[in-house]
Design a protein around this motif. Structure first.
Motif, PDB file in Angstrom:
ATOM      1  N   LEU A 135       0.900  -1.009   0.139  1.00  0.00           N
ATOM      2  CA  LEU A 135       0.051   0.046   0.006  1.00  0.00           C
ATOM      3  C   LEU A 135       0.902   1.141   0.110  1.00  0.00           C
ATOM      4  N   ASP A 140      -5.707   8.705   1.151  1.00  0.00           N
ATOM      5  CA  ASP A 140      -5.242   7.070   1.542  1.00  0.00           C
ATOM      6  C   ASP A 140      -6.488   6.397   2.081  1.00  0.00           C
ATOM      7  N   LEU A 141      -7.336   6.993   2.785  1.00  0.00           N
ATOM      8  CA  LEU A 141      -8.487   6.294   3.387  1.00  0.00           C
ATOM      9  C   LEU A 141      -9.163   6.017   2.239  1.00  0.00           C
ATOM     10  N   ARG A 142      -9.492   6.752   1.320  1.00  0.00           N
ATOM     11  CA  ARG A 142     -10.661   6.625   0.203  1.00  0.00           C
ATOM     12  C   ARG A 142      -9.935   5.449  -0.708  1.00  0.00           C
ATOM     13  N   GLY A 153      -8.418   2.834   0.451  1.00  0.00           N
ATOM     14  CA  GLY A 153      -8.309   1.601   1.180  1.00  0.00           C
ATOM     15  C   GLY A 153      -6.831   1.704   1.775  1.00  0.00           C
ATOM     16  N   GLY A 154      -6.229   2.397   1.920  1.00  0.00           N
ATOM     17  CA  GLY A 154      -4.809   2.553   2.444  1.00  0.00           C
ATOM     18  C   GLY A 154      -3.676   3.203   1.680  1.00  0.00           C
ATOM     19  N   ARG A 171      -1.704   0.826  -4.981  1.00  0.00           N
ATOM     20  CA  ARG A 171      -1.280  -0.561  -4.892  1.00  0.00           C
ATOM     21  C   ARG A 171      -0.616  -0.583  -6.416  1.00  0.00           C
ATOM     22  N   HIS A 175     -10.657   0.057  -6.970  1.00  0.00           N
ATOM     23  CA  HIS A 175     -10.571  -0.607  -5.567  1.00  0.00           C
ATOM     24  C   HIS A 175     -11.504  -0.095  -4.745  1.00  0.00           C
ATOM     25  N   GLY A 176     -12.610   0.715  -5.046  1.00  0.00           N
ATOM     26  CA  GLY A 176     -13.412   1.138  -4.279  1.00  0.00           C
ATOM     27  C   GLY A 176     -14.399   2.043  -4.680  1.00  0.00           C
TER      28      GLY A 176
END
Length: 502
Positions: A182, A191-193, A195-196, A199, A444-445
Motif C-alpha cells: 500500500l 489514502d482512506l478513500r 483503502g490505504g 497499489r 478498488h473502491g
C-alpha cells in the motif's frame, strides 16, 4: 533447460531483416518485436544488439564512427572487424523498405529460431526416451517448449490452475497488506478513500488544467513513496533534471524552490539546504551520528567544497547510505515508451523500482508525432497499463484536463486506468493555501459524492450545467505550498474564520 542447439542455420531472410535497422521507424518496431537471440549470424546479432542499445539510449541510429567504437568496446578490436563490415554494408542499403517485406522477414527469422530450437528439444527428449526414461523426456520437452513460447511472446503470461492455487490465495486474503503493498499518497484522507493507498501495478492518471501544478503533485506522490522506503523513478520530459532536483530538494529541505533554482539563497537557506539534503541520503536507522556531525559542524558546512562533502561526510565511517532512491530520468524531447521501459528494466536490476512517474504521457512521442485523437490516447494508455503490469510498478502520469474537470479524450484514458485523481484550485483555495481533490475513477473502491451532488444527479433539469465528472466529485482538501513544493494534510478552518473570496 537452456536452449542451445549445436549449430544454427541462418534464415535466408535474416540479411533482409537487418536492412530495416537503417530506418528509425522500423527500428522502433524491431526493438519491441524482434528478440536478439533470433538473429543467428553472430556478426548480425552483435550489430543488432549494438544498434538496439544505442537507439534505446538516444532515439537515433548510430553513424559508422560511433558504431565502430561501440562494437570495439563491446567485442574487442579483433572480434569487432566483421560486425563493423556488416554495419558499413547496411549503410549502403538504398532500396525502399516495405511493411509487408518487413513482416515476412521477421516471421521467417522468428520461425527459423523456433524450428531449430524445437528440433533441439525433440532431439534431447528422444535421447531420454532411448534411455527408457519417458518421464524425463516429457519434462525435457515441456520445459523446452515453454521456454520457446516465453521467448517468442511479447508479454509475460501468468496462468494458474485455480484448484492448485486456492490454498495460497485463501491464505493471502487472511494477511494484512505489507507496508510496501500500500503506497501512501502523503494525504491521509486520500489514502482512506483508496483503502490505504495506491497499489502495484495500478495506473494512476492525475488530471488538472493548464498551469495547475501537475509536476508538483506528481513529485509529491513520488516523494511520499520514497519516504516510505520505496524506489521511485521520475521520468521528466517537460522540465530539466536540474529543475526537478531543485524542486525535490526544496521539498526535502523546506527552502523555497525559486532561490534554489536561481542560486540566490542567503547563508541560512544554503546551510539548511545542505544539512537536510545530505541527511536525507542517510539510512533512517543510522542518522543519529550524521545528524550530530552536521550540527557540530554548523556554519563551517558552508565552506565545504564538493570534495570536502565527499571526504568528510559521504565517505566517512559513520555514513550508511539510504537503501532506496528517488531517481530522476531526464528525457529532453518527447521520449518513446520503449526507451522508458528499457531504462526502468535496467533500474530494477540495479536499484529496484516500485513507483514510476512519467511527467507527462501527453507529450510523449507516441502522441506528439502521431495524430492526437481518441485512438492514439487510448493506445498509449493501454500500453502504459501493460508496462505497469509487466514491470510490477505503480505508474503515475498527469493528464491535461479542462477547467470543469474533464480529461482530454477522457474515455480513452479512463478505460485503461485504475485510479483517476483530479484537482483544482479556486481563488478561495489559494487564499487558504489548499487544493481540492476528487476521484474520477476508483477501481478498488466506491466513489462517493456529497448530498448536493447527489441531488444534481437526480435533478435532470440541471444536467446541462454540470460536467461529466460532477457525479464522481468528492472533494478532499489538502494543503499545497508551491513555494516549498509541499503537499500535505489540510486542517479545515473554523467556521468563524472562514472568509469567502468573491
Amino acid at each position: 533447460m537452456s536452449l542451445n542447439p549445436e549449430k544454427y542455420v541462418v534464415s535466408k531472410l535474416e540479411p533482409q531483416l537487418m536492412n530495416y535497422t537503417t530506418s528509425e521507424v522500423y527500428l522502433e518496431r524491431m526493438v519491441s518485436e524482434v528478440k536478439p537471440e533470433w538473429i543467428q549470424d553472430s556478426a548480425n546479432r552483435a550489430v543488432f544488439e549494438m544498434i538496439k542499445e544505442y537507439w534505446l539510449a538516444s532515439g537515433r541510429v548510430p553513424n559508422i564512427e560511433v558504431a565502430s567504437e561501440e562494437l570495439r568496446k563491446k567485442l574487442g578490436k579483433e572480434d569487432a572487424q566483421t560486425p563493423i563490415l556488416v554495419f558499413n554494408k547496411l549503410q549502403n542499403f538504398k532500396a525502399d523498405l516495405h511493411d509487408n517485406q518487413y513482416s515476412i522477414a521477421k516471421q521467417s527469422v522468428e520461425s527459423n529460431w523456433i524450428q531449430q530450437n524445437l528440433s533441439f528439444c525433440m532431439k534431447q527428449a528422444t535421447s531420454e526416451m532411448q534411455s527408457n526414461n519417458g518421464q524425463q523426456a516429457l519434462e525435457t520437452m515441456g520445459k523446452g517448449v515453454e521456454e520457446i513460447r516465453y521467448t517468442t511472446s511479447e508479454t509475460k503470461i501468468v496462468d494458474y490452475d485455480i484448484g492448485e492455487y486456492a490454498s495460497k490465495a485463501l491464505d493471502r486474503y487472511e494477511q494484512d497488506f505489507k507496508e510496501e503493498e500500500l503506497i501512501s499518497t502523503g494525504v491521509e484522507e486520500i489514502d482512506l478513500r483508496l483503502g490505504g493507498g495506491f497499489r502495484k501495478p495500478n495506473v494512476v492518471a492525475l488530471g488538472c488544467g493548464t498551469q495547475g501544478g501537475k509536476s508538483i503533485i506528481a513529485m509529491n506522490l513520488g516523494y511520499s513513496a520514497y519516504q516510505q522506503g520505496l524506489n521511485v523513478a521520475y521520468v521528466t520530459i517537460e522540465m530539466s533534471e536540474e529543475e526537478f532536483l531543485a524542486r525535490l530538494h526544496s521539498r526535502i529541505s523546506g527552502v523555497p524552490a525559486t532561490p534554489v533554482l536561481m542560486r540566490s539563497m542567503d547563508d541560512n537557506q544554503k546551510l539548511k539546504l545542505r544539512q537536510e539534503v545530505m541527511l536525507d541520503t542517510v539510512n533512517p536507522r543510522f542518522r543519529e551520528e550524521p545528524k550530530r556531525f552536521l550540527n557540530e559542524l554548523g556554519n563551517d558546512l558552508l565552506k565545504f567544497s564538493r570534495e570536502d562533502m565527499d571526504r568528510e561526510f559521504f565517505e566517512s565511517d559513520f555514513y550508511v547510505k539510504r537503501p532506496n532512491t528517488y531517481y530522476p530520468i531526464d528525457i529532453p524531447s518527447g521520449g518513446r515508451l520503449e526507451i522508458i521501459r528499457s531504462k526502468i528494466i535496467k533500474l530494477k536490476e540495479k536499484r529496484g523500482c516500485d513507483v514510476l512517474i512519467i511527467d507527462y504521457a501527453g507529450i510523449m512521442d507516441e502522441i506528439l508525432k502521431g495524430e492526437q485523437s481518441w485512438q492514439s490516447y487510448s493506445n498509449l494508455w493501454l500500453r502504459l497499463k501493460a508496462m505497469a503490469r509487466e514491470l510490477d510498478v505503480l505508474l503515475i502520469s498527469p493528464v491535461q484536463a479542462h477547467d470543469e474537470g474533464q480529461l482530454k479524450y477522457s474515455t480513452a484514458v479512463r478505460d485503461h486506468i485504475d485510479v483517476g485523481l483530479n484537482w483544482t484550485r479556486t481563488d478561495e483555495d489559494m487564499y487558504f493555501g489548499r487544493v481540492r481533490f476528487w476521484f474520477t475513477k476508483l477501481r478498488h473502491g466506491k466513489v462517493e459524492f456529497s448530498e448536493h451532488e447527489e441531488d444534481l444527479m437526480t435533478n435532470f433539469s440541471e444536467r446541462e450545467n454540470q460536467s461529466s465528472d460532477l457525479s464522481m466529485k468528492n472533494p478532499i482538501y489538502a494543503s499545497l505550498n508551491t513555494d516549498i513544493m509541499l503537499l500535505a494534510d489540510y486542517e479545515n478552518p473554523l467556521d468563524e474564520d472562514f472568509v469567502s473570496i468573491n
